[in-house]
Every structure is written in C-alpha cells, then in structure tokens.
Scaffold this motif. Structure first.
Motif, PDB file in Angstrom:
ATOM      1  N   ASN A  98       0.807  -1.230   0.000  1.00  0.00           N
ATOM      2  CA  ASN A  98       0.000   0.000   0.000  1.00  0.00           C
ATOM      3  C   ASN A  98       0.835   1.272   0.000  1.00  0.00           C
ATOM      4  O   ASN A  98       0.292   2.351  -0.167  1.00  0.00           O
ATOM      5  N   SER A  99       2.167   1.173   0.201  1.00  0.00           N
ATOM      6  CA  SER A  99       2.921   2.402   0.451  1.00  0.00           C
ATOM      7  C   SER A  99       4.168   2.536  -0.416  1.00  0.00           C
ATOM      8  O   SER A  99       5.046   1.664  -0.403  1.00  0.00           O
ATOM      9  N   SER A 100       4.256   3.649  -1.146  1.00  0.00           N
ATOM     10  CA  SER A 100       5.476   3.891  -1.931  1.00  0.00           C
ATOM     11  C   SER A 100       6.640   4.247  -1.008  1.00  0.00           C
ATOM     12  O   SER A 100       7.795   3.954  -1.310  1.00  0.00           O
ATOM     13  N   LEU A 101       6.329   4.864   0.133  1.00  0.00           N
ATOM     14  CA  LEU A 101       7.397   5.217   1.075  1.00  0.00           C
ATOM     15  C   LEU A 101       8.099   3.944   1.538  1.00  0.00           C
ATOM     16  O   LEU A 101       9.330   3.892   1.645  1.00  0.00           O
ATOM     17  N   MET A 104      10.409   2.843  -1.110  1.00  0.00           N
ATOM     18  CA  MET A 104      11.633   3.672  -1.137  1.00  0.00           C
ATOM     19  C   MET A 104      12.586   3.224  -0.024  1.00  0.00           C
ATOM     20  O   MET A 104      13.783   3.081  -0.228  1.00  0.00           O
ATOM     21  N   TYR A 138      10.822  16.650   1.648  1.00  0.00           N
ATOM     22  CA  TYR A 138       9.873  15.779   2.362  1.00  0.00           C
ATOM     23  C   TYR A 138      10.560  15.173   3.583  1.00  0.00           C
ATOM     24  O   TYR A 138      11.552  14.459   3.436  1.00  0.00           O
ATOM     25  N   HIS A 141      11.616  11.419   3.711  1.00  0.00           N
ATOM     26  CA  HIS A 141      12.834  11.043   2.961  1.00  0.00           C
ATOM     27  C   HIS A 141      14.054  11.214   3.864  1.00  0.00           C
ATOM     28  O   HIS A 141      14.965  10.378   3.864  1.00  0.00           O
ATOM     29  N   VAL A 183      11.341  15.002  -5.671  1.00  0.00           N
ATOM     30  CA  VAL A 183       9.878  14.946  -5.817  1.00  0.00           C
ATOM     31  C   VAL A 183       9.606  15.875  -6.993  1.00  0.00           C
ATOM     32  O   VAL A 183       9.435  17.083  -6.838  1.00  0.00           O
ATOM     33  N   ASN A 188       6.900  18.311  -2.696  1.00  0.00           N
ATOM     34  CA  ASN A 188       6.571  18.448  -1.276  1.00  0.00           C
ATOM     35  C   ASN A 188       7.747  19.126  -0.601  1.00  0.00           C
ATOM     36  O   ASN A 188       8.825  18.538  -0.538  1.00  0.00           O
ATOM     37  N   ASP A 217      10.628  10.328  -6.672  1.00  0.00           N
ATOM     38  CA  ASP A 217       9.376  10.085  -5.944  1.00  0.00           C
ATOM     39  C   ASP A 217       8.264  10.920  -6.573  1.00  0.00           C
ATOM     40  O   ASP A 217       8.030  12.057  -6.184  1.00  0.00           O
ATOM     41  N   ALA A 219       5.178  11.207  -6.300  1.00  0.00           N
ATOM     42  CA  ALA A 219       3.967  11.033  -5.477  1.00  0.00           C
ATOM     43  C   ALA A 219       2.779  11.827  -6.017  1.00  0.00           C
ATOM     44  O   ALA A 219       1.635  11.426  -5.852  1.00  0.00           O
ATOM     45  N   TYR A 220       3.063  12.977  -6.652  1.00  0.00           N
ATOM     46  CA  TYR A 220       1.959  13.868  -7.062  1.00  0.00           C
ATOM     47  C   TYR A 220       1.795  13.935  -8.584  1.00  0.00           C
ATOM     48  O   TYR A 220       1.319  14.938  -9.119  1.00  0.00           O
ATOM     49  N   SER A 253       2.195   6.122  -5.940  1.00  0.00           N
ATOM     50  CA  SER A 253       1.172   5.271  -5.337  1.00  0.00           C
ATOM     51  C   SER A 253      -0.203   5.878  -5.551  1.00  0.00           C
ATOM     52  O   SER A 253      -0.340   7.019  -6.005  1.00  0.00           O
ATOM     53  N   SER A 255      -2.146   6.318  -3.025  1.00  0.00           N
ATOM     54  CA  SER A 255      -2.541   6.713  -1.663  1.00  0.00           C
ATOM     55  C   SER A 255      -3.461   7.919  -1.648  1.00  0.00           C
ATOM     56  O   SER A 255      -4.376   7.989  -0.841  1.00  0.00           O
ATOM     57  N   LYS A 256      -3.195   8.882  -2.528  1.00  0.00           N
ATOM     58  CA  LYS A 256      -4.044  10.075  -2.547  1.00  0.00           C
ATOM     59  C   LYS A 256      -4.913  10.089  -3.789  1.00  0.00           C
ATOM     60  O   LYS A 256      -5.308  11.143  -4.285  1.00  0.00           O
ATOM     61  N   PHE A 348       0.551  20.727  -0.799  1.00  0.00           N
ATOM     62  CA  PHE A 348       1.090  21.679   0.171  1.00  0.00           C
ATOM     63  C   PHE A 348       1.197  23.096  -0.371  1.00  0.00           C
ATOM     64  O   PHE A 348       1.337  23.316  -1.566  1.00  0.00           O
TER      65      PHE A 348
HETATM   66  N1  PMP Z   1       6.232  10.827  -1.126  1.00  0.00           N
HETATM   67  C1  PMP Z   1       5.828  12.085  -0.915  1.00  0.00           C
HETATM   68  C2  PMP Z   1       6.568  13.202  -1.558  1.00  0.00           C
HETATM   69  C3  PMP Z   1       4.746  12.353  -0.077  1.00  0.00           C
HETATM   70  O1  PMP Z   1       4.378  13.616   0.133  1.00  0.00           O
HETATM   71  C4  PMP Z   1       4.074  11.274   0.531  1.00  0.00           C
HETATM   72  C5  PMP Z   1       2.900  11.483   1.442  1.00  0.00           C
HETATM   73  N2  PMP Z   1       2.912  12.605   2.213  1.00  0.00           N
HETATM   74  C6  PMP Z   1       4.534   9.979   0.291  1.00  0.00           C
HETATM   75  C7  PMP Z   1       5.604   9.785  -0.555  1.00  0.00           C
HETATM   76  C8  PMP Z   1       3.877   8.789   0.920  1.00  0.00           C
HETATM   77  O2  PMP Z   1       3.404   7.945  -0.063  1.00  0.00           O
HETATM   78  P1  PMP Z   1       2.738   6.553   0.253  1.00  0.00           P
HETATM   79  O3  PMP Z   1       1.437   6.805   0.895  1.00  0.00           O
HETATM   80  O4  PMP Z   1       2.621   5.907  -1.072  1.00  0.00           O
HETATM   81  O5  PMP Z   1       3.670   5.798   1.156  1.00  0.00           O
END
Ligand code: PMP
Length: 423
Positions: A98-101, A104, A138, A141, A183, A188, A217, A219-220, A253, A255-256, A348
């Motif tokens: 579920n999480s790209s973080l 990473m 971020y 990271h 990013v 972010n 990353d 993410a957005y 991901s 996620s959002k 943000f």
């Molecule tokens: N990368 C960035 C730049 C983010 O801002 C966020 C969420 N705040 C994430 C990764 C987290 O992603 P994920 O929910 O896929 O773990």
C-alpha cells in the motif's frame, strides 16, 4: 473612517495588544486543529468507496486465483496502469503493497545491505554514503536517510527544481554521493515541478559514483488542482537517451487517489535494476495484495480514468487551497512578513517567514490549539538554517476549521513579526 484607515493609524504596540487579545480568544475556545500532515479528508476518501464492494473474479485456473500466493511483480493489468502513469514499460514496473514510502525505504535498505544492480559492493561497506537532498523537502525522505546512516547534503530548490550548478559540482567529484531525492512534480512542500532543463541535466550529469541513483518520488504525478497543469519530462527516457539507463528509481502510489492507508504503490526502473530487486524481494515476500490490485484497476480502469477521478479530488481540495491563499494575500499582501507558493497541484503550500520566526510561530499556534508541521521538518536533520520555512497542509480539515486555523496562523505570524521589531 473605514476599517482599513483605522487599522493603519494603530501603533505597533496597539496592534500587538489587539493580536494578543485575538489569540487569547482563540485559545479560550479549546480548539483542536491539525494541519500537520498532508492527509486526504473524508470527502476525498468517500470518492473511492465503490471500490470496496467490487467483487473479485474466482478463476477456474488455480494458478490465476487472486486469493492465493504469488505474482511477485504484480498483476499485468496493474503494472500496465502504473506503467502508463509513470510513462515506462510494464516490464520496468514492480507493484508493491500500500505504500510507496515503504518501497523507497526498501530500495535504499537493499542498496545498503547488498548494493544496487550496478554497485561494486554493498553501500554499507563504503567509507560513507551521501545523498543530495533538495530543500525544503519531504521530511520522511530525510528520516529514512538518518536511520540508514546516509549523510544528507542540502541543496537549494530554485523556481525550476534543484540548483543544478551545485548538484553537478557535487556529484562530479565525490564518489560517496550515491543518490539524490527528487519529488519532481508539485514537490513536497514547494509545489515546484522540475523543468525540462533540470530533468535533462539530472539524467545526463557526470557522477563519480557509477551506481548513482535518482530517487524519483513522483507522489503527485496525477494530482493537478487546475485545468492548466505542469508538464514533467520523462526521466526514464532522458536517462536512456543520456546513456545512463539504470540511474532512476521511480515511485508513486494511489494513496491520494483512492485510500491513503489501503492503496497500491509501484516502483519503476530499468529492467536490469528491477530484476535485481525482484531477486532480493522474492526472499522478503511471496507477493503483495492482488485483490486490492485488481480492485484498483477495475475501479479506475486506465490513466484517463485516473485523471477523471483526480478532477473530483481537485474539486474538493481546491477551495481549501484558495482559502489559505486568500487569507495570506489579505494579511501579508505586501510580502514583508511572509512569502508563499501558489502550487498548481500536490498537497502543500510552502510558506517562508521573516526573522527566524518559524519555530516561535509553531509554538504560539499550538497555544491556541493549532498543530502545524514542526518547524525545521522540511530540512535534513530538522535544521532550517534560516528558521523560516513552514509547510501548510490544507487538505485534511473541513473548510470552516481550515479558515479558523489559517486565521490563527496569520495572527501568530504578525505577532511574532511585531515582537521581533520591538527588540
Ligand atoms: N512521497 C511524498 C513526496 C509524499 O508527500 C508522501 C505522502 N505525504 C509519500 C511519498 C507517501 O506515499 P505513500 O502513501 O505511497 O507511502
């Protein structure tokens, strides 16, 4: 006399008293406002509720049963969806949990333990390992680097991405600089999208480390707020064209897009990199949640479906961004006390304050019941040398709460500014 001219005749002492009184009134309301993290709000989460009830096909072929173990790299249809979003080939994708973080973190932990596909030795056996970190950036990271013992070198973000003159000079001569966080779209927290020039230079720059990695990353990538969107060049193509096909690890991901806590994440890289990671990953897991992967594709269908869905998100969060921007303009229109970003997407608003006041503003806001992202969090080791940067996350609170929160913030900024002037 109109209100504005009354205000303008107040002495700084009178204005200070007035602001202190306003803050006291907010404090007496026992508010509990939280703008510290970039989380989607309930209305955004509701957009994807339908996904929860999508039935999964029960296959006759036991080898294709979504309920069973297997398919380490992810379902082909999910790989195709992420490949389209990240503009790579499906063979260059691994679907994660579920999480790209977490992907990473894993990619770097694996590099430390075993090295990357093109490393001479595990990174942990190097004298030191360093990463370039564009700032502000971020916080998560940075905490990954801290935990893995990767030294961070901050480099300033300019209007079009990181300061490439600095980056190029650093990576050219220091073989211990193994990578860089990026990013690249609606960054972010700055909201900046890297220009074509920056993407091209990152892909082609000479690095002393032969196994240098861009932690891309994205993410957005699909998180536009307006019809007019930022364009980001294709990093994978740029790296291939520059003769550095293994340079970029890409992440994103849903996620959002769907559910922040129950989405699907993906990583991309050259086939050589991906196959190397899959070999190690096969020891770590038998596979991730195929039911969720299936449901995401059934619900979103394709990248056009994702774009249409993201427009619904934008309709919910755009007014929240607008409230912040309007209030900042109203309070700090002359840009003396504060400057801020007007992002076209992402999660943000980036705020820069005068007079090393970010920590004090965060402290004061908390006394009135408003929790902000910790001052300094947007810098490696939480060290913002100017103590000026704050990350404003407008998506989570309801619109009315958000307005109150920003009014409190504006009072705190002006109060701290006037107190500094008094010194
Ligand atoms: N990368 C960035 C730049 C983010 O801002 C966020 C969420 N705040 C994430 C990764 C987290 O992603 P994920 O929910 O896929 O773990």
């Amino acid at each position: 006399m109109n209100e504005l001219s009354t205000m303008s005749v107040k002495t700084p002492e009178e204005r200070l008293k007035e602001l202190e009184m306003q803050l006291k009134i907010y404090a007496s309301r026992n508010l509990d406002l939280n703008m510290s993290r970039g989380k989607p709000c309930s209305d955004q989460l509701d957009l994807s509720n339908e996904m929860l009830t999508i039935p999964i096909p029960i296959e006759n072929d036991p080898n294709k049963d979504l309920r069973n173990y297997g398919t380490l790299d992810g379902l082909p249809e999910t790989k195709k969806l992420f490949a389209d979003i990240l503009e790579v080939n499906p063979s260059e994708i691994i679907i994660g949990g579920n999480s790209s973080l977490s992907m990473m973190y894993n990619a770097l932990a694996k590099a430390m333990l075993y090295g990357t596909f093109d490393s001479e030795r595990p990174w942990k056996d190097e004298i030191s390992v360093k990463f370039i970190c564009p700032v502000p950036g971020y916080d998560r990271h940075f905490t990954i680097c801290e935990q893995l013992g990767i030294e961070m070198i901050p480099v300033e973000m300019k209007e079009d991405g990181p300061d490439m003159v600095k980056v190029e000079a650093l990576v050219k001569n220091d073989p211990t600089i193994k990578g860089m966080w990026c990013v690249p779209k609606y960054s972010n927290p700055s909201g900046i999208t890297y220009s074509s020039d920056v993407v091209g230079r990152l892909a082609s720059m000479v690095t002393a480390a032969t196994d240098f990695k861009l932690m891309w990353d994205n993410a957005y990538v699909v998180h536009d707020l307006y019809d007019e969107v930022d364009h980001l060049d294709n990093i994978m193509e740029a790296c291939k064209a520059a003769g550095n096909p293994d340079r970029a690890y890409l992440f994103t991901s849903m996620s959002k897009v769907t559910f922040a806590g129950a989405a699907v994440a993906a990583m991309a890289g050259s086939e050589a990199c991906i196959n190397h990671i899959l070999k190690i990953l096969g020891v770590q897991t038998i596979g991730t949640d195929k039911i969720n992967q299936y449901r995401h594709v059934a619900f979103l269908r394709d990248s056009d479906g994702v774009t249409a869905h993201m427009k619904k998100h934008a309709e919910i969060i755009r007014p929240k961004f607008q409230v912040v921007l309007d209030l900042f303009e109203q309070h700090f229109g002359d840009r003396v006390m504060a400057q801020w970003s007007k992002p076209k997407g992402g999660y943000f608003i980036n705020l820069n304050l005068k007079n090393s006041s970010a920590k004090e503003v965060v402290r004061l806001a908390e006394t009135a019941g408003l929790k902000l992202t910790e001052a300094g969090a947007t810098f490696p080791y939480k060290n913002d040398p100017l103590d000026s940067n704050l990350r404003i996350a407008p998506t989570f609170p309801p619109l009315e709460e958000m307005t109150t929160a920003i009014e409190i913030l504006c009072i705190c900024i002006e109060l701290v500014y006037l107190k500094f002037q008094e010194k």
